[in-house]
Design an enzyme around this catalytic site. Structure first.
Site, PDB file in Angstrom:
ATOM      1  CG  HIS A   1      -5.651   1.936   5.382  1.00 59.96           C
ATOM      2  ND1 HIS A   1      -5.187   2.848   6.309  1.00 59.96           N
ATOM      3  CD2 HIS A   1      -4.643   1.053   5.177  1.00 59.96           C
ATOM      4  CE1 HIS A   1      -3.945   2.521   6.637  1.00 59.96           C
ATOM      5  NE2 HIS A   1      -3.597   1.439   5.964  1.00 59.96           N
TER       6      HIS A   1
ATOM      7  CG  ASN B   1      -1.708   1.231   1.409  1.00 60.73           C
ATOM      8  OD1 ASN B   1      -1.762   2.067   0.497  1.00 60.73           O
ATOM      9  ND2 ASN B   1      -2.341   1.385   2.560  1.00 60.73           N
ATOM     10  CD1 TRP B   2       3.721   1.167  -2.682  1.00 55.14           C
ATOM     11  CD2 TRP B   2       4.013   2.454  -4.492  1.00 55.14           C
ATOM     12  NE1 TRP B   2       4.697   0.588  -3.456  1.00 55.14           N
ATOM     13  CE2 TRP B   2       4.891   1.357  -4.579  1.00 55.14           C
ATOM     14  CE3 TRP B   2       4.015   3.390  -5.527  1.00 55.14           C
ATOM     15  CZ2 TRP B   2       5.771   1.176  -5.648  1.00 55.14           C
ATOM     16  CZ3 TRP B   2       4.883   3.211  -6.605  1.00 55.14           C
ATOM     17  CH2 TRP B   2       5.747   2.107  -6.653  1.00 55.14           C
ATOM     18  CE  LYS B   3      -0.060   3.148   4.841  1.00 53.37           C
ATOM     19  NZ  LYS B   3       0.032   3.239   6.296  1.00 53.37           N
TER      20      LYS B   3
ATOM     21  CD  GLU C   1      -2.713   5.489   6.912  1.00 50.31           C
ATOM     22  OE1 GLU C   1      -2.707   5.524   5.670  1.00 50.31           O
ATOM     23  OE2 GLU C   1      -1.785   4.966   7.569  1.00 50.31           O
TER      24      GLU C   1
ATOM     25  CB  SER D   1       5.492  -2.008  11.981  1.00 46.76           C
ATOM     26  OG  SER D   1       5.173  -0.662  12.297  1.00 46.76           O
TER      27      SER D   1
ATOM     28  N   GLY E   1       3.028   2.135  10.866  1.00 43.53           N
ATOM     29  CA  GLY E   1       4.042   3.180  10.740  1.00 43.53           C
ATOM     30  C   GLY E   1       4.800   3.472  12.021  1.00 43.53           C
TER      31      GLY E   1
ATOM     32  N   GLY F   1       3.030  -1.173   4.226  1.00 49.10           N
ATOM     33  CA  GLY F   1       3.100   0.240   3.878  1.00 49.10           C
ATOM     34  C   GLY F   1       4.515   0.630   3.509  1.00 49.10           C
ATOM     35  N   GLY F   2       5.221   1.241   4.462  1.00 50.10           N
ATOM     36  CA  GLY F   2       6.538   1.820   4.206  1.00 50.10           C
ATOM     37  C   GLY F   2       7.509   0.907   3.470  1.00 50.10           C
TER      38      GLY F   2
ATOM     39  CD  GLU G   1      -3.181  -2.367   7.371  1.00 48.07           C
ATOM     40  OE1 GLU G   1      -2.063  -2.574   6.887  1.00 48.07           O
ATOM     41  OE2 GLU G   1      -3.836  -1.345   7.141  1.00 48.07           O
TER      42      GLU G   1
END
Ligand code: 13P
Length: 248
Positions: free
Chosen positions: A93, A10-12, A95, A209, A170, A230-231, A164
């Site tokens: 998600h 997920n590149w957000k 967010e 994470s 993150g 994510g990251g 999640e």
């Protein structure tokens, strides 16, 4: 394990066209791991180019609107994602839930819209730290499943659930393997209660994470069918290390 391990990046809100080179490297790397299903959800602006460019990975959206079209400035519908080359979309998600105020009913409507458009859908759930500390993590997550999951016919064939924990996203913090396994077993049980036998085909991903160092361990926890990353999905090197870990 019902399916091939499923590793989704997920590149957000990260990535301009220069990042397509990274996606190409991920696509080439994924070709060497046919035992793992690999996908990236880039920003809307990159979906078409990435889908055109990719042979081995699926490309998807990070969200969609519940309606197919209309006066919704700034929004993107599921048929638009499909038209751009997406094969799936993430919905719900944390967010989106926290920043855009999306409740379970809104997430459910988006999931139904995605299925209606012929997309697979990844529905995200997860508790906050306060909810975990209060001992209500499983109740919160099961409530989210009850309210967010699509119920239309044959939904299970196109559905993935991502667990999640909000406090792990993150932050570099991850739950213990026991806690991951316990939550995934609870999710599996709830899916069974909702869908019956058809629930067995639904993969349950862990997200929060996940990185090259902890992926192998997390992926071994009970009922973990893959990861939503994510990251660490933004660079081919770290993302492909997770793909490799998933191959076992
Ligand atoms: P991180 O892997 O950066 O913690 O993000 C997880 C996530 O939110 C994926 O959807």
């Amino acid at each position: 394990m019902p399916n091939r391990p499923y590793i989704v990046g997920n590149w957000k809100m990260n990535g301009v066209r220069a990042m397509l080179a990274e996606a190409r490297a991920i696509d080439r790397g994924a070709a060497r791991h046919p035992g793992v299903k690999v996908a990236i959800a880039p920003p809307f602006t990159l979906i078409h180019a990435m889908a055109e460019d990719s042979q081995s990975i699926a490309v998807g959206g990070q969200d969609c609107h519940a309606k197919p079209s209309g006066a919704f400035t700034g929004d993107v519908s599921a048929p638009m994602l499909k038209d751009a080359g997406a094969g799936f979309t993430i919905v719900g998600h944390s967010e989106r839930r926290a920043i855009h105020g999306e409740d379970d009913a809104a997430v459910c409507a988006k999931a139904e819209a995605a299925l209606q458009a012929g997309l697979d859908v990844i529905v995200c759930v997860g508790e906050t730290e306060a909810e975990r500390d209060a001992g209500s993590a499983e109740a919160v997550v099961c409530g989210q499943l009850d309210g967010s999951l699509p119920r239309s016919e044959s939904a299970t064939a196109h559905l993935t659930v991502a667990y999640e924990p909000v406090w792990a996203i993150g932050t570099g913090r991850v739950p213990s393997l026991d806690d991951v396994g316990a939550m995934h077993r609870a999710i599996r049980a709830r899916l069974g209660a909702i869908y019956g036998e058809a629930a067995a085909s639904i993969s349950i991903l862990y997200g929060g994470s996940v990185n090259a160092d902890n992926a192998a361990e997390l992926l071994r926890a009970d009922e973990v069918g893959g990861a939503l990353v994510g990251g660490a999905s933004l660079a081919a090197e770290s993302f492909l290390a997770i793909v490799l870990a998933a191959e076992g």
